[in-house]
Design an enzyme around this catalytic site. Structure first.
Site, PDB file in Angstrom:
ATOM      1  N   LEU A 166      90.873  12.475  50.820  1.00 20.54           N
ATOM      2  CA  LEU A 166      90.170  13.448  51.869  1.00 20.54           C
ATOM      3  C   LEU A 166      88.922  12.846  52.442  1.00 20.54           C
ATOM      4  CD1 LEU A 166      90.816  16.591  49.779  1.00 20.54           C
ATOM      5  CD2 LEU A 166      91.809  15.927  52.081  1.00 20.54           C
ATOM      6  N   LYS A 167      88.026  12.201  51.823  1.00 22.54           N
ATOM      7  CA  LYS A 167      86.798  11.660  52.125  1.00 22.54           C
ATOM      8  C   LYS A 167      86.763  10.826  53.298  1.00 22.54           C
ATOM      9  CE  LYS A 167      82.578  10.304  52.626  1.00 22.54           C
ATOM     10  NZ  LYS A 167      81.569  10.917  53.175  1.00 22.54           N
ATOM     11  N   VAL A 168      87.806   9.904  53.378  1.00 21.66           N
ATOM     12  CA  VAL A 168      87.909   9.005  54.526  1.00 21.66           C
ATOM     13  C   VAL A 168      88.453   9.713  55.749  1.00 21.66           C
ATOM     14  CG1 VAL A 168      88.115   6.834  52.999  1.00 21.66           C
ATOM     15  CG2 VAL A 168      90.189   8.004  53.546  1.00 21.66           C
TER      16      VAL A 168
END
Length: 324
Positions: A166-168
């Site tokens: 999710l972060k990338v």
């Protein structure tokens, strides 16, 4: 709970500062002795190396610039991991790599959590940043009190690796937002519009975004110092493209965004700030995208508040019997 923290860069230093500010027993480590010295002057401990930091603390947090850096640090720490030890990976990293390292940690009886942050350095500095956490629910419950000292909104994303995935994705969206803001500002300047008025029109409209409300200000000021560099964003959007490739998603915009940022890096330097990407359009048009009244750096003016867990819509909140 004794906490070790490795990586005192633009984000890591601010996160470690939140631990100190909240009276957490923290020891720090970084390749730059001057950064460590600033923390020990404020009451933090330190260690000779990463292995010693893991040996002497209950939790070790890493916030490092690349998957390779995290792997190197983990190779030092691994012999000192014993049952009960927790590794919090707050770097932006590859989901396959964090799963690989988490398996090594589990083999020695420890627990790994991937918990990258999102919201900008200015919010990391005030403890108002958002945190994703990928791990089993029981582990999440154990580290939640610590995470709510580091950030305001904490989202349990699922098993290890989901937080990094999710972060990338969020960094890909932020980069796409940045490029569209640059194109909008330059086009409005070419059309004769006042840039301060343009900024406000974007802000109060359906075209606004977190990136516009923060980074557009730095662009218009001319500082363009968002404390994030082109080599790092290329790493992150490259990781997003890798996820798409692994899952056979034929992305169209992502390769274009990568090419634009690579061109910006070639023109302005590997460590150029990401907001310098607007210079490509300034150079092409001869226009200067500047306006009075905008800050040179971002400051989070929201008061620090106690952190809390957030829940996806429609997701039932865990009951006490389920570990909450």
């Amino acid at each position: 709970m004794k906490v070790g923290f490795i990586g005192l860069g633009n984000v890591g230093g601010k996160l470690a500062g939140s631990l100190l500010r909240n009276a957490i027993d923290v020891s720090v480590l970084d390749q730059k002795p001057e950064l460590v010295a600033k923390f020990t002057a404020r009451g933090a401990g330190t260690a000779a190396n990463a292995a010693a930091l893991m040996r002497d603390n209950d939790v070790v947090i890493t916030c490092l610039p690349s998957p390779a850096a995290s792997a190197a640090v983990m190779s030092e720490m691994l012999p000192e991991i014993t049952p009960g030890k927790i590794w919090l990976e707050m770097s932006t990293t590859d989901e396959a790599e964090i799963r690989r390292l988490a398996a090594l940690v589990a083999e020695r009886g420890g627990t790994a959590v991937d918990c990258p942050v999102s919201g900008g350095c200015h919010r990391a500095d005030t403890g108002n940043i958002s945190i994703f956490a990928g791990c089993e629910r029981a582990t999440f419950e154990a580290v939640l009190p610590l995470l709510t000292r580091l950030g305001r909104r904490v989202l349990h994303t699922g098993p290890v690796g989901t937080a990094s995935t999710l972060k990338v994705m969020t960094n890909y969206l932020a980069t796409a937002n940045l490029l569209t803001c640059c194109e909008a500002l330059v086009t409005m300047k070419a059309a004769g519009m006042d840039l301060a008025t343009t900024y406000e029109a974007m802000k109060i409209s359906s075209g606004t975004s977190f990136v516009h409300e923060t980074e557009s200000q730095l662009i218009l000021n001319g500082s363009r110092d968002v404390s994030f560099t082109m080599d790092l964003i290329l790493k992150d959007i490259g990781l997003f493209q890798t996820i798409a490739d692994r899952n056979n998603v034929p992305l169209e915009l992502s390769p274009m965004i990568i090419d634009i940022m690579k061109d910006g890096q070639a023109r302005y330097g590997t460590r150029a700030n990401t907001d310098d990407i607007i210079r490509r359009l300034e150079d092409a048009t001869g226009l200067s995208i500047l306006a009075d009244g905008f800050p040179a750096e971002l400051i989070d003016d929201e008061p620090e508040e106690p952190g809390y867990e957030v829940f996806p819509p429609g997701r039932p909140q865990p009951t006490a019997a389920e570990g909450r």
